[in-house]
Write a protein that holds these residues in place. Structure first.
Motif, PDB file in Angstrom:
ATOM      1  N   LEU A   1       0.830  -1.200   0.000  1.00  0.00           N
ATOM      2  CA  LEU A   1       0.000   0.000   0.000  1.00  0.00           C
ATOM      3  C   LEU A   1       0.869   1.256   0.000  1.00  0.00           C
ATOM      4  CD1 LEU A   1      -2.819   1.225   0.035  1.00  0.00           C
ATOM      5  CD2 LEU A   1      -2.771   1.059   2.538  1.00  0.00           C
ATOM      6  N   LEU A   2       1.896   1.265   0.820  1.00  0.00           N
ATOM      7  CA  LEU A   2       2.820   2.401   0.875  1.00  0.00           C
ATOM      8  C   LEU A   2       3.514   2.595  -0.478  1.00  0.00           C
ATOM      9  CD1 LEU A   2       4.279   4.594   2.574  1.00  0.00           C
ATOM     10  CD2 LEU A   2       5.967   2.833   3.147  1.00  0.00           C
ATOM     11  N   CYS A   3       3.976   1.514  -1.069  1.00  0.00           N
ATOM     12  CA  CYS A   3       4.647   1.611  -2.377  1.00  0.00           C
ATOM     13  C   CYS A   3       3.692   2.080  -3.465  1.00  0.00           C
ATOM     14  CB  CYS A   3       5.259   0.269  -2.753  1.00  0.00           C
ATOM     15  SG  CYS A   3       6.677  -0.171  -1.722  1.00  0.00           S
ATOM     16  N   ALA A   4       2.457   1.570  -3.451  1.00  0.00           N
ATOM     17  CA  ALA A   4       1.470   2.010  -4.437  1.00  0.00           C
ATOM     18  C   ALA A   4       1.177   3.496  -4.264  1.00  0.00           C
ATOM     19  CB  ALA A   4       0.186   1.189  -4.309  1.00  0.00           C
ATOM     20  N   ALA A   5       0.968   3.922  -3.020  1.00  0.00           N
ATOM     21  CA  ALA A   5       0.674   5.332  -2.754  1.00  0.00           C
ATOM     22  C   ALA A   5       1.859   6.218  -3.135  1.00  0.00           C
ATOM     23  CB  ALA A   5       0.309   5.525  -1.285  1.00  0.00           C
ATOM     24  N   ALA A   6       3.075   5.782  -2.821  1.00  0.00           N
ATOM     25  CA  ALA A   6       4.262   6.564  -3.172  1.00  0.00           C
ATOM     26  C   ALA A   6       4.434   6.652  -4.686  1.00  0.00           C
ATOM     27  CB  ALA A   6       5.506   5.945  -2.533  1.00  0.00           C
ATOM     28  N   THR A   7       4.140   5.582  -5.390  1.00  0.00           N
ATOM     29  CA  THR A   7       4.234   5.580  -6.850  1.00  0.00           C
ATOM     30  C   THR A   7       3.218   6.543  -7.448  1.00  0.00           C
ATOM     31  OG1 THR A   7       5.032   3.303  -6.830  1.00  0.00           O
ATOM     32  CG2 THR A   7       4.134   4.122  -8.907  1.00  0.00           C
ATOM     33  N   ILE A   8       2.000   6.508  -6.952  1.00  0.00           N
ATOM     34  CA  ILE A   8       0.959   7.427  -7.426  1.00  0.00           C
ATOM     35  C   ILE A   8       1.371   8.862  -7.126  1.00  0.00           C
ATOM     36  CG2 ILE A   8      -1.430   8.188  -7.070  1.00  0.00           C
ATOM     37  CD1 ILE A   8      -2.064   5.175  -6.459  1.00  0.00           C
ATOM     38  N   ALA A   9       1.843   9.116  -5.920  1.00  0.00           N
ATOM     39  CA  ALA A   9       2.251  10.476  -5.535  1.00  0.00           C
ATOM     40  C   ALA A   9       3.397  10.974  -6.413  1.00  0.00           C
ATOM     41  CB  ALA A   9       2.655  10.510  -4.059  1.00  0.00           C
ATOM     42  N   LEU A  10       4.370  10.126  -6.671  1.00  0.00           N
ATOM     43  CA  LEU A  10       5.488  10.510  -7.532  1.00  0.00           C
ATOM     44  C   LEU A  10       4.997  10.838  -8.941  1.00  0.00           C
ATOM     45  CD1 LEU A  10       8.551  10.814  -7.980  1.00  0.00           C
ATOM     46  CD2 LEU A  10       8.591   8.385  -8.552  1.00  0.00           C
ATOM     47  N   GLY A  11       4.127  10.004  -9.481  1.00  0.00           N
ATOM     48  CA  GLY A  11       3.579  10.260 -10.813  1.00  0.00           C
ATOM     49  C   GLY A  11       2.781  11.548 -10.864  1.00  0.00           C
ATOM     50  N   LEU A  12       1.930  11.757  -9.858  1.00  0.00           N
ATOM     51  CA  LEU A  12       1.125  12.985  -9.841  1.00  0.00           C
ATOM     52  C   LEU A  12       1.998  14.222  -9.656  1.00  0.00           C
ATOM     53  CD1 LEU A  12      -1.975  11.816  -7.764  1.00  0.00           C
ATOM     54  CD2 LEU A  12      -1.838  12.198 -10.245  1.00  0.00           C
ATOM     55  N   ALA A  13       3.014  14.133  -8.798  1.00  0.00           N
ATOM     56  CA  ALA A  13       3.920  15.273  -8.594  1.00  0.00           C
ATOM     57  C   ALA A  13       4.649  15.602  -9.898  1.00  0.00           C
ATOM     58  CB  ALA A  13       4.913  14.975  -7.484  1.00  0.00           C
ATOM     59  N   THR A  14       5.086  14.586 -10.602  1.00  0.00           N
ATOM     60  CA  THR A  14       5.749  14.808 -11.891  1.00  0.00           C
ATOM     61  C   THR A  14       4.791  15.435 -12.879  1.00  0.00           C
ATOM     62  OG1 THR A  14       7.218  12.942 -11.482  1.00  0.00           O
ATOM     63  CG2 THR A  14       7.014  13.693 -13.767  1.00  0.00           C
ATOM     64  N   GLY A  15       3.574  14.916 -12.938  1.00  0.00           N
ATOM     65  CA  GLY A  15       2.571  15.483 -13.838  1.00  0.00           C
ATOM     66  C   GLY A  15       2.276  16.941 -13.524  1.00  0.00           C
ATOM     67  N   LEU A  16       2.150  17.263 -12.244  1.00  0.00           N
ATOM     68  CA  LEU A  16       1.899  18.656 -11.847  1.00  0.00           C
ATOM     69  C   LEU A  16       3.088  19.550 -12.192  1.00  0.00           C
ATOM     70  CD1 LEU A  16       0.085  18.125  -8.439  1.00  0.00           C
ATOM     71  CD2 LEU A  16      -0.920  18.927 -10.600  1.00  0.00           C
ATOM     72  N   ALA A  17       4.302  19.042 -11.989  1.00  0.00           N
ATOM     73  CA  ALA A  17       5.493  19.826 -12.339  1.00  0.00           C
ATOM     74  C   ALA A  17       5.540  20.077 -13.847  1.00  0.00           C
ATOM     75  CB  ALA A  17       6.757  19.101 -11.884  1.00  0.00           C
ATOM     76  N   LEU A  18       5.169  19.087 -14.630  1.00  0.00           N
ATOM     77  CA  LEU A  18       5.155  19.266 -16.090  1.00  0.00           C
ATOM     78  C   LEU A  18       4.080  20.258 -16.523  1.00  0.00           C
ATOM     79  CD1 LEU A  18       5.737  15.575 -17.155  1.00  0.00           C
ATOM     80  CD2 LEU A  18       7.332  17.485 -17.443  1.00  0.00           C
ATOM     81  N   LEU A  19       2.918  20.200 -15.871  1.00  0.00           N
ATOM     82  CA  LEU A  19       1.869  21.183 -16.177  1.00  0.00           C
ATOM     83  C   LEU A  19       2.321  22.593 -15.808  1.00  0.00           C
ATOM     84  CD1 LEU A  19      -1.413  19.387 -15.061  1.00  0.00           C
ATOM     85  CD2 LEU A  19      -0.764  20.056 -17.380  1.00  0.00           C
ATOM     86  N   ALA A  20       2.949  22.743 -14.654  1.00  0.00           N
ATOM     87  CA  ALA A  20       3.451  24.063 -14.244  1.00  0.00           C
ATOM     88  C   ALA A  20       4.496  24.561 -15.229  1.00  0.00           C
ATOM     89  CB  ALA A  20       4.033  23.990 -12.835  1.00  0.00           C
ATOM     90  N   ARG A  21       5.339  23.672 -15.675  1.00  0.00           N
ATOM     91  CA  ARG A  21       6.365  24.033 -16.658  1.00  0.00           C
ATOM     92  C   ARG A  21       5.733  24.488 -17.970  1.00  0.00           C
ATOM     93  NH1 ARG A  21      11.105  19.990 -18.764  1.00  0.00           N
ATOM     94  NH2 ARG A  21      12.053  21.468 -20.178  1.00  0.00           N
ATOM     95  N   ARG A  22       4.719  23.770 -18.392  1.00  0.00           N
ATOM     96  CA  ARG A  22       4.028  24.134 -19.636  1.00  0.00           C
ATOM     97  C   ARG A  22       3.346  25.492 -19.481  1.00  0.00           C
ATOM     98  NH1 ARG A  22       0.698  19.849 -22.815  1.00  0.00           N
ATOM     99  NH2 ARG A  22       2.774  19.522 -23.625  1.00  0.00           N
ATOM    100  N   ARG A  23       2.704  25.717 -18.344  1.00  0.00           N
ATOM    101  CA  ARG A  23       1.997  26.980 -18.120  1.00  0.00           C
ATOM    102  C   ARG A  23       2.950  28.157 -17.990  1.00  0.00           C
ATOM    103  NH1 ARG A  23      -2.574  24.474 -14.385  1.00  0.00           N
ATOM    104  NH2 ARG A  23      -3.928  23.811 -16.065  1.00  0.00           N
ATOM    105  N   SER A  24       4.174  27.892 -17.514  1.00  0.00           N
ATOM    106  CA  SER A  24       5.145  28.975 -17.361  1.00  0.00           C
ATOM    107  C   SER A  24       5.798  29.335 -18.693  1.00  0.00           C
ATOM    108  CB  SER A  24       6.220  28.593 -16.341  1.00  0.00           C
ATOM    109  OG  SER A  24       7.077  27.606 -16.877  1.00  0.00           O
ATOM    110  N   GLY A  25       5.501  28.548 -19.715  1.00  0.00           N
ATOM    111  CA  GLY A  25       6.029  28.864 -21.040  1.00  0.00           C
ATOM    112  C   GLY A  25       7.327  28.179 -21.385  1.00  0.00           C
TER     113      GLY A  25
END
Length: 183
Positions: A138-162
């Motif tokens: 459960l911890l590994c699944a949650a950490a994997t999801i969190a890592l993926g979502l954090a990466t996705g959010l960072a990529l969205l922020a990067r795209r929005r910043s131009g």
């Protein structure tokens, strides 16, 4: 580390049950590997992030104590989802990094991957012993999801910043696919 303990202690399963889990993951991986070639037109960053998040979600039933009838197909789905990760991430490297920097970047990536398995084993054993197989999964699944979502959010922020979510380099592009000269 946690799957054999989960099967034998939490599910009270046999070696045959453990074999079914590994067979299910392998069958899913085989299908995922065969499907990987059909992903070549998908945008790499969202696909790679989706693979990471999807894998974590597929692993949740094992960590949440789902019965074999649900966790076994979930483990097969995890294999199906995870299989395209390495080819997709390698394509991302090739598209994002200049040809002169690519060998160094791939060597660094390989060093991390080579260390990841023994490090995971080194941490997974005591973690499984300390908190149990189900909680470890459960911890590994949650950490994997969190890592993926954090990466996705960072990529969205990067795209929005131009600065763009798809870095450019001398690697292949949809207009110029990978060729023997790029390898």
């Amino acid at each position: 580390m946690a799957i054999p303990v989960l099967v034998t202690e939490d599910l009270r399963g046999s070696a045959t049950t453990l074999g079914l889990y590994y067979t299910a993951f392998g069958a899913g991986s085989l299908l995922g590997g065969l499907a990987t070639g059909h992903l070549h037109r998908w945008p790499l960053w969202p696909t790679t992030v989706g693979i990471v998040v999807g894998f974590g979600v597929a692993m949740l039933p094992l960590g949440l104590g789902a019965p074999v009838g649900l966790s076994l197909p979930a483990f097969a789905l995890a294999g199906l989802i995870w299989a395209p990760y390495l080819p997709t991430s390698m394509a991302q490297f090739q598209r994002s990094i200049s040809a002169t920097a690519l060998p160094r970047a791939l060597a660094a990536n390989s060093a991390v991957l080579v260390l990841a398995v023994p490090l995971g084993t080194m941490l997974g054993g005591p973690l499984t012993t300390g908190i149990g197989a189900r909680r470890t999964l459960l911890l590994c699944a949650a950490a994997t999801i969190a890592l993926g979502l954090a990466t996705g959010l960072a990529l969205l922020a990067r795209r929005r910043s131009g600065t763009g979510a798809e870095p450019t380099g001398a690697g292949p592009t949809p207009e110029r696919p990978l060729s023997g000269a790029d390898a």
